[in-house]
Structure formats: C-alpha cells, structure tokens
Scaffold this motif. Structure first.
Motif, PDB file in Angstrom:
ATOM      1  N   LYS A   1    -108.289 -20.115 -17.400  1.00  0.00           N
ATOM      2  CA  LYS A   1    -107.583 -19.880 -16.280  1.00  0.00           C
ATOM      3  C   LYS A   1    -109.261 -20.232 -15.555  1.00  0.00           C
TER       4      LYS A   1
ATOM      5  N   GLN B   1    -101.244 -24.109 -10.456  1.00  0.00           N
ATOM      6  CA  GLN B   1    -100.157 -23.116 -10.431  1.00  0.00           C
ATOM      7  C   GLN B   1    -100.411 -21.445 -10.920  1.00  0.00           C
TER       8      GLN B   1
ATOM      9  N   ASP C   1    -100.909 -18.571 -11.139  1.00  0.00           N
ATOM     10  CA  ASP C   1    -100.742 -17.223 -10.510  1.00  0.00           C
ATOM     11  C   ASP C   1    -100.274 -16.323 -11.095  1.00  0.00           C
ATOM     12  N   THR C   2     -99.465 -16.227 -11.990  1.00  0.00           N
ATOM     13  CA  THR C   2     -98.876 -14.647 -12.800  1.00  0.00           C
ATOM     14  C   THR C   2     -98.808 -14.765 -13.994  1.00  0.00           C
TER      15      THR C   2
ATOM     16  N   ARG D   1     -99.341 -10.162 -10.689  1.00  0.00           N
ATOM     17  CA  ARG D   1    -100.228 -11.498 -10.538  1.00  0.00           C
ATOM     18  C   ARG D   1    -101.795 -11.429 -11.209  1.00  0.00           C
TER      19      ARG D   1
ATOM     20  N   GLU E   1    -104.828 -10.317 -10.916  1.00  0.00           N
ATOM     21  CA  GLU E   1    -105.414  -9.247 -10.173  1.00  0.00           C
ATOM     22  C   GLU E   1    -105.484  -7.806 -10.266  1.00  0.00           C
TER      23      GLU E   1
END
Length: 446
Positions: A53, A155, A157-158, A311, A313
């Motif tokens: 990523k 995209q 993000d998850t 996600r 993070e």
C-alpha cells in the motif's frame, strides 16, 4: 622478601576473560533468536501488505513499464496515428459560433493511450482499481502510476478491500485506445449543438486547453460529463466507436447551460500475460508465491474474520498492543535463568558490565604486580601473548565484543535510562581494558 607470584592471578584473569566471552555469546544468541521470533507471523504479514500500500506508486510504475513494453513488442501498443493532443483551429470555432482565442482550442484526452487496471469486487459493488497509464515510445516507455494524475488514490483502506484487490490481481487488463473519431461534438441540454473537426498540431501560446475524461470505466472524476451522450450520438457516429471522452468547454454567447465536448473513440481490452499476484510476491519476498489472500496471509485472514471492515490503522494498533503484551509475558532462558523478553536486554547488559568491571579490577592488580616485579607470568593466556593475532583476538573479545552486544541488545529491545548508564560503564570498561592489555602486550614484546 621474595617477589610476589602473579601466576595464580593471571590464571584467574584467563578464567574471567573466558567467562566474559561466554556471557557475551550467550546473550547475543538469545537476542538474535528473539529478533527472529518477533514480530509474530501475523504482524509480518500485516507489514507485507502495508508495504504494498505504501509503495503503491513505486511498484505500479515498475510493473506498468514492463507490461507496456510487452504490449509494444506485441504490436498492441498505442498506434502512432493517435495524437496525445487534439487541436481545434480558430476557423472551426468561428464556423460554429463558439468562444475562441486567437489560437483555438487544444483538447487532451486524459486516459489514453494505455490504461492498466483490474476489476475488484467489493461489498459495495464492482469497481476498477487503476494501476496507471503510460506511453510506449521508440526508445523508452513512460508510465504514470495511479494516484499521481487524474485517476485518484487507491481505495484500499480496509483489510477486506486489500483482500479483494489481491484476489483480483491475477488478471490485469490493458485498456488500449485503437482509434478516435475525426469529428468531435458539442452537446448541451440533451442534444448535439455543433460538430468540430480536429487536426494534430503543436501547442501554441494562448490556446484554450480542455481536459477530456472518459466514461464507462468506473472513475469518479469527469465521469458525469458523458452521461446520456452515447444515446444522443447513436445516429451520428459509427458503431465501431465504443467509448466517449468528455469535458467542459467555454459557453457560447447567450448560452446558459454547460456545454460538453464529446469525442468518440475505439478501444480494446487486452489482458497482460503477467500474474500480478506472483509479481508482487516476488518483489516483496513473500514465502507463498501467487496464492490467494487466504493462502498467502492465513493468520491475517483469520484476524479479519472478526471484523471485515477493520482499517489498516486499526489493525496496526491491535497488533502492536498484542505484540507488547506478548513481549512482556513470554520468557527467554539464558545461563539457566528465565527472563521476560522485555527485560532480556537489561539483565544481559548487567551481566556483561559486572564481568567487565570485575575483569578490569584484576587487570589493574596484575598491572601493579608486573610493574613491581618486571616479570611476565608464564601462564597460557592470549592476553599476554606478543604476536599480532593474539593481540587482536584478546583486544576484540575483552573490549569490543561486550560493547557490540550491549548496543545490539539496546537496539533490539529498546533504549532506557538504565541501558544508557550500563552502556556508558561498558564503554568505559572497554577503554580501560584496551589500555591495560596494550601495555601488557607491549612490555611482553619488548
């Protein structure tokens, strides 16, 4: 009174020296084993996908350049007759009563000539993940990664979005523009208002520049401009054209609604021969080569089953917390004693520094006796040997080795104020050891 015999003291020094080396080796091996066992398998897997990523622009550029070169070698690249910019001369604009400047309009279709993407099936629906676009040339290949211009950031993000991307990446498709219409259309209020012919021409000063986005590929930017125009233009353009490029243009005099420049084009979808999953696994040194997400990252897949919308993070915070708890509870055995992994560096440093100080105390005592007697004990200890190899080995093992292990332990398990104090004592003891051993060996050689 007879001269004091230093043989017994020297023999003891030899034992202490050996003990110092043994402690350093055992602590170093324990620390190295700790570094290999941590982080856990699940954390290593998370770090792997995080690198994909974070390094998105770097690897997509390398991958895209390779694939476009292949397309070019196979004769599937951008035909030379398709220009990167379309010029609408002033006379065409005057004929259709369109706003103009002295040098006309210059239109740049944003997504030609070659576009690499893969289709991702997300819970919210299917969409295209854009890897980037590029230009094959005679002497080089240019590739602009997705996220740097016009196509938006990835995209992912998850963790589940990454899983869908990974599982779809065995088939990357090249969108290749093969032909474009000689006529562009001005449309507004649901109808065609004008037709314009374009010509290839270099950029001129003061030219009105237009940016044309493309419909049908699932992009947000500029995509709405093309809605409905395919039906409007059905009677005007050949069925060979299967895609539209659309963008806003300056309004006509007394015109209120937006005017859209529509350019029909023909494209081909060409799968590239390289499996992106295998390519990424090779680039990032994964143990599993080209398997699905469930097979390549099994521990991470089990974690995400608890919450598919975790996600990146959130996963990192969760794994860091688990890792910290694991380090504070698990035990490591050194010299028959068990320590928590978090305390391994501190207790290892204490052992080493204690033995170092004890060694220096005896070295100082031996130095005083040798000055008084001026006789070197006849004991088999490399610290007193005069040759170069013995001097190097004794200096390294008695001074540099302990300091290196102290530094390694601090790096592996973190610095603290106590570790800094111990490292300071360790360096000081090492310096004193070098001074005393060098004097012994110099006197012995003399």
């Amino acid at each position: 009174m007879g001269k004091p015999d230093s043989s017994e003291l020297t023999t003891h020094l030899r034992t202490v020296h050996f003990s110092l080396v043994l402690v350093c080796v055992l602590v170093g091996i324990s620390l190295h084993g700790y570094s290999l066992s941590e982080p856990s398998a699940i954390y290593r897997q998370f770090e792997s996908i995080s690198r994909i990523k974070v390094d998105w622009n770097s690897w997509t550029k390398d991958f895209g350049t390779e694939q476009i070169k292949w397309l070019q070698d196979q004769g599937l690249g951008w035909p030379e007759k398709i220009p990167g910019e379309l010029y609408f001369p002033p006379e065409e604009l005057t004929r259709e009563n369109l706003p103009q400047r002295e040098n006309g309009w210059l239109a740049r279709p944003s997504y030609i000539p070659i576009y690499l993407y893969l289709s991702v099936n997300l819970p919210s629906g299917s969409r295209h993940e854009i890897l980037g676009r590029g230009w094959p040339r005679e002497d080089e290949t240019e590739f602009l990664p997705g996220g740097l211009d016009a196509v938006g950031n990835p995209q992912l993000d998850t963790i589940d979005e990454f899983r869908q991307f990974w599982n779809a990446s065995d088939e990357v498709v090249a969108f290749v523009v093969k032909d474009i219409s000689e006529v562009a259309y001005i449309a507004s209020d649901g109808g065609v208002r004008a037709e314009l012919r374009w010509i290839p021409r270099p950029t001129l000063p003061n030219t009105v520049k237009l940016k044309l986005g493309r419909m049908d590929i699932g992009l947000r930017e500029d995509g709405d401009y093309c809605k409905g125009f395919k039906e409007i233009l059905t009677s005007r353009w050949s069925l060979q054209f299967n895609v539209l490029f659309c963008g806003k243009v300056p309004l006509r005099p007394n015109e209120q609604s937006a005017q859209i420049l529509v350019l029909p084009a023909k494209y081909k979808k060409q799968p590239v021969p390289v499996n992106l999953r295998i390519w990424l696994a090779d680039r990032f040194k994964f143990s599993a080569k080209g398997g699905k997400f469930e097979d390549t990252f099994p521990e991470l897949y089990e974690l995400m089953k608890t919450d598919r919308q975790m996600r990146f993070e959130d996963v990192e915070r969760h794994l860091q917390s688990e890792l910290q708890h694991q380090r504070s509870s698990e035990k490591v055995e050194v010299l028959g004693l068990k320590f928590r992994e978090g305390d391994l560096a501190t207790w290892g440093a204490i052992f080493i520094v204690v033995v170092q100080i004890y060694f220096v105390i005896h070295l100082r005592e031996l130095s005083k006796r040798l000055q008084a007697t001026d006789e070197i004990p006849k004991v088999a200890w490399i610290g007193l040997y005069p040759d170069c190899i013995a001097r190097t080995v004794s200096l390294f093992t008695a001074s540099l080795l302990p300091v290196l292990v102290l530094i390694y332990g601090s790096v592996q398990l973190g610095y603290s104020w106590l570790m800094i104090v111990l490292l300071t004592f360790g360096v000081g003891s090492a310096i004193k050891t070098v001074m005393l051993l060098s004097r012994f060996q110099r006197d012995r050689k003399g």
